[in-house]
Design a protein around this motif. Structure first.
Motif, PDB file in Angstrom:
ATOM      1  N   ILE A  41      43.206  38.899  30.129  1.00 33.70           N
ATOM      2  CA  ILE A  41      43.048  39.440  31.480  1.00 33.70           C
ATOM      3  C   ILE A  41      41.585  39.742  31.788  1.00 33.70           C
ATOM      4  O   ILE A  41      41.142  39.649  32.936  1.00 33.70           O
ATOM      5  CB  ILE A  41      43.939  40.675  31.728  1.00 33.70           C
ATOM      6  N   ARG A  42      40.821  40.071  30.750  1.00 33.02           N
ATOM      7  CA  ARG A  42      39.397  40.363  30.974  1.00 33.02           C
ATOM      8  C   ARG A  42      38.652  39.143  31.490  1.00 33.02           C
ATOM      9  O   ARG A  42      37.807  39.248  32.368  1.00 33.02           O
ATOM     10  CB  ARG A  42      38.745  40.857  29.680  1.00 33.02           C
ATOM     11  N   SER A  43      38.954  37.964  30.968  1.00 29.97           N
ATOM     12  CA  SER A  43      38.260  36.760  31.436  1.00 29.97           C
ATOM     13  C   SER A  43      38.633  36.457  32.881  1.00 29.97           C
ATOM     14  O   SER A  43      37.800  36.000  33.659  1.00 29.97           O
ATOM     15  CB  SER A  43      38.549  35.564  30.531  1.00 29.97           C
ATOM     16  N   ARG A  44      39.876  36.722  33.258  1.00 26.30           N
ATOM     17  CA  ARG A  44      40.294  36.520  34.644  1.00 26.30           C
ATOM     18  C   ARG A  44      39.583  37.520  35.558  1.00 26.30           C
ATOM     19  O   ARG A  44      39.167  37.184  36.656  1.00 26.30           O
ATOM     20  CB  ARG A  44      41.815  36.654  34.805  1.00 26.30           C
ATOM     21  N   LYS A  53      35.909  42.712  42.384  1.00 26.84           N
ATOM     22  CA  LYS A  53      35.752  43.674  41.286  1.00 26.84           C
ATOM     23  C   LYS A  53      35.584  45.083  41.855  1.00 26.84           C
ATOM     24  O   LYS A  53      36.180  46.036  41.350  1.00 26.84           O
ATOM     25  CB  LYS A  53      34.546  43.320  40.411  1.00 26.84           C
ATOM     26  N   ARG A  54      34.783  45.211  42.885  1.00 24.71           N
ATOM     27  CA  ARG A  54      34.559  46.525  43.496  1.00 24.71           C
ATOM     28  C   ARG A  54      35.865  47.073  44.070  1.00 24.71           C
ATOM     29  O   ARG A  54      36.181  48.245  43.901  1.00 24.71           O
ATOM     30  CB  ARG A  54      33.486  46.418  44.582  1.00 24.71           C
ATOM     31  N   ARG A  55      36.657  46.213  44.717  1.00 28.21           N
ATOM     32  CA  ARG A  55      37.962  46.638  45.257  1.00 28.21           C
ATOM     33  C   ARG A  55      38.886  47.114  44.142  1.00 28.21           C
ATOM     34  O   ARG A  55      39.569  48.134  44.283  1.00 28.21           O
ATOM     35  CB  ARG A  55      38.617  45.482  46.020  1.00 28.21           C
ATOM     36  N   ILE A  56      38.909  46.374  43.052  1.00 24.39           N
ATOM     37  CA  ILE A  56      39.745  46.747  41.906  1.00 24.39           C
ATOM     38  C   ILE A  56      39.277  48.086  41.339  1.00 24.39           C
ATOM     39  O   ILE A  56      40.094  48.977  41.060  1.00 24.39           O
ATOM     40  CB  ILE A  56      39.715  45.645  40.820  1.00 24.39           C
ATOM     41  N   MET A  57      37.974  48.234  41.175  1.00 24.13           N
ATOM     42  CA  MET A  57      37.432  49.471  40.606  1.00 24.13           C
ATOM     43  C   MET A  57      37.777  50.671  41.488  1.00 24.13           C
ATOM     44  O   MET A  57      38.139  51.736  40.977  1.00 24.13           O
ATOM     45  CB  MET A  57      35.924  49.352  40.406  1.00 24.13           C
ATOM     46  N   GLU A  58      37.693  50.507  42.780  1.00 21.52           N
ATOM     47  CA  GLU A  58      38.016  51.603  43.698  1.00 21.52           C
ATOM     48  C   GLU A  58      39.507  51.924  43.666  1.00 21.52           C
ATOM     49  O   GLU A  58      39.904  53.084  43.572  1.00 21.52           O
ATOM     50  CB  GLU A  58      37.577  51.252  45.126  1.00 21.52           C
ATOM     51  N   LYS A  59      40.331  50.887  43.755  1.00 20.68           N
ATOM     52  CA  LYS A  59      41.783  51.101  43.815  1.00 20.68           C
ATOM     53  C   LYS A  59      42.322  51.778  42.556  1.00 20.68           C
ATOM     54  O   LYS A  59      43.199  52.632  42.628  1.00 20.68           O
ATOM     55  CB  LYS A  59      42.504  49.769  44.040  1.00 20.68           C
ATOM     56  N   TYR A  60      41.780  51.401  41.395  1.00 16.85           N
ATOM     57  CA  TYR A  60      42.301  51.920  40.131  1.00 16.85           C
ATOM     58  C   TYR A  60      41.375  52.962  39.502  1.00 16.85           C
ATOM     59  O   TYR A  60      41.534  53.301  38.339  1.00 16.85           O
ATOM     60  CB  TYR A  60      42.606  50.762  39.172  1.00 16.85           C
ATOM     61  N   LEU A  71      38.760  49.068  29.982  1.00 15.05           N
ATOM     62  CA  LEU A  71      38.963  48.302  31.206  1.00 15.05           C
ATOM     63  C   LEU A  71      40.197  47.417  31.068  1.00 15.05           C
ATOM     64  O   LEU A  71      41.040  47.356  31.965  1.00 15.05           O
ATOM     65  CB  LEU A  71      37.734  47.450  31.522  1.00 15.05           C
ATOM     66  N   GLY A  72      40.329  46.753  29.944  1.00 15.33           N
ATOM     67  CA  GLY A  72      41.485  45.891  29.699  1.00 15.33           C
ATOM     68  C   GLY A  72      42.793  46.660  29.796  1.00 15.33           C
ATOM     69  O   GLY A  72      43.771  46.166  30.370  1.00 15.33           O
ATOM     70  N   THR A  73      42.822  47.862  29.265  1.00 14.60           N
ATOM     71  CA  THR A  73      44.025  48.685  29.322  1.00 14.60           C
ATOM     72  C   THR A  73      44.403  49.002  30.770  1.00 14.60           C
ATOM     73  O   THR A  73      45.574  48.893  31.154  1.00 14.60           O
ATOM     74  CB  THR A  73      43.830  49.986  28.520  1.00 14.60           C
ATOM     75  N   ILE A  74      43.428  49.362  31.569  1.00 15.97           N
ATOM     76  CA  ILE A  74      43.695  49.658  32.977  1.00 15.97           C
ATOM     77  C   ILE A  74      44.221  48.422  33.695  1.00 15.97           C
ATOM     78  O   ILE A  74      45.195  48.493  34.461  1.00 15.97           O
ATOM     79  CB  ILE A  74      42.433  50.207  33.676  1.00 15.97           C
ATOM     80  N   LEU A  75      43.594  47.297  33.452  1.00 14.23           N
ATOM     81  CA  LEU A  75      44.037  46.053  34.093  1.00 14.23           C
ATOM     82  C   LEU A  75      45.462  45.691  33.670  1.00 14.23           C
ATOM     83  O   LEU A  75      46.297  45.329  34.508  1.00 14.23           O
ATOM     84  CB  LEU A  75      43.069  44.913  33.775  1.00 14.23           C
ATOM     85  N   GLN A  81      50.755  44.962  40.046  1.00 11.91           N
ATOM     86  CA  GLN A  81      50.149  45.187  41.351  1.00 11.91           C
ATOM     87  C   GLN A  81      48.956  44.261  41.561  1.00 11.91           C
ATOM     88  O   GLN A  81      48.760  43.734  42.651  1.00 11.91           O
ATOM     89  CB  GLN A  81      49.720  46.649  41.514  1.00 11.91           C
ATOM     90  N   LEU A  82      48.145  44.069  40.517  1.00 10.03           N
ATOM     91  CA  LEU A  82      47.021  43.139  40.621  1.00 10.03           C
ATOM     92  C   LEU A  82      47.512  41.744  40.980  1.00 10.03           C
ATOM     93  O   LEU A  82      46.906  41.049  41.802  1.00 10.03           O
ATOM     94  CB  LEU A  82      46.229  43.105  39.312  1.00 10.03           C
TER      95      LEU A  82
END
Length: 148
Positions: A41-44, A53-60, A71-75, A81-82
């Motif tokens: 998931i990290r490579s994706r 990336k900024r949207r993901i960081m804000e949302k989560y 980061l991988g754990t959060i993803l 949802q992602l």
């Protein structure tokens, strides 16, 4: 060092301690394969635009400077949802596999984090819990045989 399956060869002799170790840890490779599946998931994520990336960081509520596994754990925890948001391009089979085996991926990741952070290097491998989760998810049958 590897044994290329020699431990499975009936003509290969193991000591009692080696037999015990093998039996106790025979499912480790399955857990490791699934943990590595989670790493994908990290490579994706890395292929996402800076905007995404900024949207993901804000949302989560992802903070700058997290360790890669954090980061991988959060993803992974938010993979459904992602995927639904289509912010990260993910294969349906991959998402389904992560959802099905998430408990095993988390167990293995936590083991590696604990082992890395343990200066005494005496972290116990959670073989009983791994075996239980492999059975519960249907990754292995109840027979308990290697490959079974």
């Amino acid at each position: 060092m590897t044994d290329f399956g020699l431990v499975l060869d009936k003509s290969f002799s193991l000591t009692k301690d080696e037999e015990s170790f093998f039996k106790q840890n025979q499912f480790y490779d399955y857990g490791e394969v699934l943990r590595n599946l989670g790493h994908l998931i990290r490579s994706r994520y890395d292929l996402c635009s800076e905007n995404d990336k900024r949207r993901i960081m804000e949302k989560y509520q992802i903070k700058e400077g997290l360790k890669p596994y954090e980061l991988g754990t959060i993803l992974l925890d938010n993979i459904e949802q992602l995927n639904a948001d289509e912010v990260i391009k993910l294969d349906k089979f991959y998402v389904a596999s992560i959802i099905k085996y998430r408990s095993i991926i988390a167990l293995m990741q936590n083991f590696f984090v604990d082992m890395y952070e343990n200066n005494n290097k005496d972290t116990k491998f959670p073989h009983t819990k791994l075996r239980q989760l492999l059975k519960e998810t249907g990754f292995i049958s109840g027979a308990g045989d290697y490959g079974g």
